[in-house]
Enzyme design. Structure first.
Site, PDB file in Angstrom:
ATOM      1  N   HIS A  38       3.595-111.477  18.674  1.00  0.00           N
ATOM      2  CA  HIS A  38       2.780-112.717  18.262  1.00  0.00           C
ATOM      3  C   HIS A  38       1.547-112.558  17.963  1.00  0.00           C
ATOM      4  O   HIS A  38       0.393-112.980  18.643  1.00  0.00           O
ATOM      5  CB  HIS A  38       2.857-113.417  19.727  1.00  0.00           C
ATOM      6  CG  HIS A  38       3.254-115.035  19.392  1.00  0.00           C
ATOM      7  ND1 HIS A  38       2.232-115.908  19.806  1.00  0.00           N
ATOM      8  CD2 HIS A  38       4.063-115.776  18.517  1.00  0.00           C
ATOM      9  CE1 HIS A  38       2.703-117.082  19.294  1.00  0.00           C
ATOM     10  NE2 HIS A  38       3.939-117.088  18.808  1.00  0.00           N
ATOM     11  N   HIS A  45      11.606-117.770  10.244  1.00  0.00           N
ATOM     12  CA  HIS A  45      10.826-118.322  11.428  1.00  0.00           C
ATOM     13  C   HIS A  45      11.592-119.744  11.660  1.00  0.00           C
ATOM     14  O   HIS A  45      11.540-120.450  10.811  1.00  0.00           O
ATOM     15  CB  HIS A  45       9.526-118.317  11.230  1.00  0.00           C
ATOM     16  CG  HIS A  45       8.942-118.795  12.475  1.00  0.00           C
ATOM     17  ND1 HIS A  45       7.961-119.835  12.586  1.00  0.00           N
ATOM     18  CD2 HIS A  45       8.734-118.263  13.571  1.00  0.00           C
ATOM     19  CE1 HIS A  45       7.247-119.803  13.664  1.00  0.00           C
ATOM     20  NE2 HIS A  45       7.646-118.981  14.425  1.00  0.00           N
TER      21      HIS A  45
END
Length: 382
Positions: free
Chosen positions: A191, A291
């Site tokens: 992340h 994603h």
């Protein structure tokens, strides 16, 4: 046929908003899209308000032309807010065109290349023993690709120490590889919370072959930083979920800085732009790993994209924490084991309860991502 109306609906589902975009035609078709810029829905809605002024009355079948007009309609082209709005509009227009022609969206993209779109599961437990058990349960259920959690995220305090995290996470990764065997694909999403040096340190703490990919370890603004990192580790990179255009993908594809393209159809510019990224990636032997953290609309769009491209690995399977509310989305793409079944209904092949969406959107709720800080008080990435 003409575009008659464009509506924005910020709907709180699960633990954050889904910003749904509805487009209606004068002949009765309704298309749905979704913006991927979570937490900044009001900004995206403002962009849609601007675009609405010149989209009403246009032919919704001319999707490519509409994409170009939206992108080039301002001097300051692009940017994540604008392309998040464009993405939702583009997906909704493909939904309308598929319905009008009586074909699934993938037929507009060249036709179906696969009947099932494989997914990867994300483990949610945060202790080694629990993680091992959860992973073995997924493997027994037929999942062949797992994304493992990183250590030491403390949402209650919002304090995050990258060095402590990478040290503990490396131990977790090694333990999971030993428990799960060599056949299953293992990755981790950091992340963009690490630096180049921290990422290299993390990768070098594990035996070769422990990880099959590391996702977004550092921020993406500087491709040169990834080029440096590439020299320090041989773990494949999965990058691109924040990219808002084919131009942002350019250096990562052309310079071989990613091995999996984490294209987000709700951010990159919809089907129109995602297909260009897919073709570009195919020319460099890079597979898509989309994603997909949102809801049923983006999941359906991602499944159509996955069905239509040759170079595909796995689609992220979002956890069902209320974001797939069947009162709002009565018909959704179906997960069969670890694979999504490619739908054959016209358009996206989903159903949205318009009345339920309108009711759910009446009271806007702000959601803000955690503002993480280090123990010394300095700000760090979420």
């Amino acid at each position: 046929m003409k575009i008659a109306a464009i509506y924005c609906y910020p709907v709180w589902l699960g633990r954050r908003n889904q910003l749904l975009i509805q487009i209606k035609t004068d002949e009765g078709q309704t298309g749905w899209g979704e913006s991927g810029l979570s937490g900044r829905e009001l900004a995206v809605m403002g962009a849609v308000d601007h675009f609405r002024q010149f989209l009403l009355g246009q032919d919704p079948m001319r999707i490519g032309r509409i994409w170009q007009e939206i992108y080039r309609s301002q001097y300051f082209e692009g940017g994540r807010v604008l392309t998040a709005a464009m993405s939702a509009i583009d997906v909704a227009l493909h939904d309308i065109k598929g319905q009008a022609l009586g074909v699934p969206v993938y037929e507009l993209l060249g036709g179906r290349q696969r009947d099932l779109v494989p997914g990867f599961a994300t483990l949610r437990t945060t202790t080694p023993d629990e993680m091992t058990k959860e992973g073995l349960d997924f493997i027994e259920a037929g999942w062949t690709c797992l994304r493992l959690p990183r250590a030491l995220h403390q949402p209650e305090s919002q304090i995050y120490d990258p060095r402590k995290s990478l040290a503990e996470s490396a131990q977790w990764m090694v333990a999971c590889r030993e428990a799960f065997g060599s056949a299953v694909v293992l990755g981790i999403d950091y992340h963009h919370r690490l630096s180049v040096a921290e990422t290299a340190s993390f990768c070098q703490r594990m035996p070769k072959g422990t990880l099959d990919f590391i996702e977004e370890p550092i921020r993406d603004e500087c491709p040169e930083a990834y080029a440096t990192l590439r020299k320090l580790t041989d773990v494949p990179f999965a990058i691109g979920e924040e990219f808002a255009s084919k131009w942002q993908f350019l250096p990562y594809i052309e310079q071989g800085l990613t091995q999996f393209a984490r294209v987000d159809i709700a951010n990159v510019g919809g089907f129109t732009e995602a297909m260009k990224v897919a073709g570009w990636a195919e020319a460099h032997y890079i597979d898509l790993m989309p994603h997909n953290p949102l809801g049923p609309i983006t999941t359906a769009a991602s499944v159509h994209l996955g069905a239509a491209v040759a170079n595909f690995s796995w689609l992220e399977v979002a956890g069902d924490d209320g974001r797939n509310d069947r009162n709002i989305f009565p018909t959704q793409v179906q997960l069969k084991g670890a694979d999504y079944v490619v739908p054959d209904a016209p358009g996206l092949g989903i159903e949205v309860n318009e009345a339920a969406v309108i009711e759910a959107s009446r009271n806007f709720r702000h959601w803000e991502a955690p503002h993480l800080r280090r123990a010394d008080g300095s700000v760090t990435n979420w």
